[in-house]
Write an enzyme that holds these catalytic residues in place. Structure first.
Site, mmCIF file in Angstrom:
data_model
loop_
_atom_site.group_PDB
_atom_site.id
_atom_site.type_symbol
_atom_site.label_atom_id
_atom_site.label_comp_id
_atom_site.label_asym_id
_atom_site.label_seq_id
_atom_site.Cartn_x
_atom_site.Cartn_y
_atom_site.Cartn_z
ATOM 1 N N SER A 19 -0.590 6.064 1.667
ATOM 2 C CA SER A 19 -0.819 5.793 3.285
ATOM 3 C C SER A 19 -1.276 4.411 3.713
ATOM 4 O O SER A 19 -0.894 3.543 2.603
ATOM 5 C CB SER A 19 -2.415 6.689 3.380
ATOM 6 N N LYS A 20 -1.486 4.296 4.811
ATOM 7 C CA LYS A 20 -1.686 2.830 5.376
ATOM 8 C C LYS A 20 -2.627 1.998 4.307
ATOM 9 O O LYS A 20 -2.404 0.907 4.300
ATOM 10 C CB LYS A 20 -1.974 2.804 6.502
ATOM 11 N N ARG A 21 -3.593 2.831 3.971
ATOM 12 C CA ARG A 21 -4.518 1.764 2.993
ATOM 13 C C ARG A 21 -4.101 1.240 1.831
ATOM 14 O O ARG A 21 -4.446 0.477 1.147
ATOM 15 C CB ARG A 21 -5.641 2.731 2.843
ATOM 16 N N GLY A 73 -0.963 -0.138 1.926
ATOM 17 C CA GLY A 73 -0.267 -1.149 2.228
ATOM 18 C C GLY A 73 1.024 -0.865 3.192
ATOM 19 O O GLY A 73 0.694 0.231 3.792
#
Length: 550
Positions: free
Chosen positions: A287-289, A291
């Site tokens: 996921s975006k967390r 990177g």
């Protein structure tokens, strides 16, 4: 593909109308003709950026189609009208094009199975929904949202699956007509057998089965006339003659509903292959967390499309060898769906960067210099994008460049002169103690006489000849000669080939294309700094350079 209704779960009697659509034989062959042309599809929802997981799914479909001489179809699943945007669609098409995953049918190209946006296919969905209604496979459900919520609450209390209880499944024609006359909103619900088990043979996961009593009658058309995802997908895949559905494992539960719709419509089913998720290093869903996760982000960071394709292909697939470097053509030649792993693949950004470096250095030299030269100019490092200096700089620095953007730092390091920091380091002090001041004095003398600059003007052969002569004068050779020279001329203990570096520094000072803001320290300025050096106080807590006098 085989759908099985296993005997031990087969009901004694199905609803009369449903018996027409689902046979109780042990095995039902309802697959696309094995001799039919291979047709696969990638069907993204334009509600955001193209995730690397979606890109890998598209790639596997593309490689399968190309390896089988088949067709790769692109379909836009934009029935989520609130979240779907044309901007997102355009970005996805741009990312797919950048990756080189050209589609044979779809937006911008057309084809015999269009239109290729679900929002433009509503009349087709309604046509097939009416067929199912007429055959009795579907019925009208007039339950309100409040009634449906109450059913869920009761099921939860009784610890039962939260499935529809079938209130309108057995309603009489008169009861239905009464609600129609009142204008009561209704959905179309699909009749699901209450017993039995459905099984498919997934090309990646093997046999997968579901108990039908956990499903309940499900909606295929909402009360506002909009079709539901599973119904759209089934109609689309069938009418587009899709032979193989290769998609993410999160869609595996949808297969049960879709298989039932295929059988109810009497349409052949494609073969299914569900690819595992891409995981972060902590084995959670990427996921975006963690990177960058979208193709567009990696493109903006300077990654090459061929490197992205190579790396994505290896996330869950391999050709059985130790080789990890593949061109697209090699991937097409070697790809097979039976070598796709059913376990989750870890996304390793470090390995992706390494792989990008491999592909970058594999480019023809002219293309590599053009790519980096244009980057240097656009980034304000140089005032020109081509020429001898750029050719030599790229050749010298290429091994340290994994991303085009790395070239800025590599060139800046080359042009910088951190002599003081180097001499004050523990490793540098050892060199200082090896009579570095004597080497510096001799080097300054060679510079002042013009001997050194003359050698640099003549090129590599003359430079090497001069170094050999300089070493004889000092009675030094090997490391005891080259390391002090590297430190005094480049200001560093390590780096690319010392001779090539010094020759390039000389050229940088004469070509006039280095931008002022880069912080380039010319050879002339370096020798002025050496001239001001006070070697006696180097190891003391005092400045090591004498102030310049006017």
């Amino acid at each position: 593909m085989r759908i099985k209704v296993l005997p031990e779960f087969a009901p004694p009697v199905f609803l009369r109308r449903f018996q027409r659509s689902l046979s109780l034989r042990a095995a039902i062959d309802g697959v696309v003709d094995r001799d039919a042309p291979v047709r696969v599809r990638f069907a993204p929802s334009p509600t955001g950026n193209l995730h690397v997981g979606g890109a890998r799914t598209a790639l596997f479909n593309y490689l399968f189609a190309r390896s089988k001489g088949g067709k790769f179809v692109l379909r836009i699943e934009d029935t989520d009208l609130e979240r779907s945007t044309r901007e997102s669609e355009e970005a996805m098409l741009r990312d797919l094009t950048w990756l080189g995953l050209d589609w044979d049918e779809g937006p911008g190209i057309g084809g015999d199975s269009g239109p290729y946006r679900q929002s433009e296919r509503n009349s087709l969905y309604k046509e097939y929904a009416e067929k199912l209604l007429e055959s009795g496979q579907v019925y009208r459900c007039f339950c309100s949202n409040e009634e449906l919520e109450k059913m869920k609450e009761i099921a939860k209390i009784k610890q039962l699956p939260p499935v529809y209880t079938g209130k309108w499944a057995t309603a009489s024609d008169e009861e239905v007509q009464e609600e129609l006359d009142k204008g009561t909103p209704y959905t179309y619900r699909f009749r699901v057998p209450k017993e039995g088990r459905l099984m498919i043979n997934d090309l990646i996961r093997g046999e997968v089965s579901w108990n039908l009593n956990t499903l309940g009658d499900f909606v295929i058309m909402r009360s506002n006339g909009q079709p539901v995802y599973n119904f759209c997908v089934t109609v689309d895949d069938a009418t587009m003659a899709i032979s193989h559905v290769i998609r993410a494992e999160e869609h595996l539960p949808n297969t049960l509903r879709q298989a039932l719709i295929y059988k109810a419509l009497g349409l052949p089913m494609p073969s299914f292959a569900h690819v595992s998720l891409i995981l972060a290093p902590d084995r959670s869903k990427l996921s975006k967390r963690h990177g960058a996760t979208s193709v567009g982000q990696f493109r903006e960071m300077g990654y090459l499309p061929q490197a992205m394709v190579n790396y994505l292909a290896l996330l869950g697939w391999g050709d059985g060898t130790e080789n990890e470097f593949f061109t697209v053509e090699q991937l097409v030649e070697k790809f097979s769906i039976d070598r796709v792993n059913k376990h989750g693949a870890i996304f390793d950004s470090t390995k992706l960067r390494w792989m990008n470096g491999q592909h970058l250095r594999a480019l023809p030299f002219e293309k590599l210099t053009k790519l980096i030269g244009e980057h240097w100019k656009s980034n304000g490092v140089l005032t020109e994008s081509e020429g001898p200096f750029i050719d030599e700089a790229v050749q010298l620095l290429a091994d340290g460049i994994d991303l085009v953007t790395d070239s800025d730092n590599e060139l800046s390091k080359l042009l910088s002169y951190p002599l003081l920091d180097t001499l004050m380091s523990s490793e540098g002090k050892c060199i200082v103690e090896d009579k570095l001041s004597e080497v510096s004095a001799s080097l300054l003398a060679a510079y002042d006489s013009g001997e050194l600059l003359g050698a640099l003007e003549e090129g590599s052969a003359c430079w090497q000849k001069w170094v050999k002569s300089f070493g004889k004068t000092l009675k030094r050779k090997g490391k005891s000669l080259f390391l002090p020279l590297r430190v005094l001329l480049t200001g560093k203990l390590h780096g690319p080939d010392m001779g090539s570096s010094v020759l390039l520094l000389h050229k940088a000072g004469t070509c006039g294309i280095i931008a002022p803001q880069v912080g380039f320290v010319t050879l002339k300025e370096r020798f002025e700094m050496l001239r001001q050096m006070d070697w006696e106080v180097l190891n003391k807590d005092q400045p090591v350079f004498e102030p310049a006098t006017n």
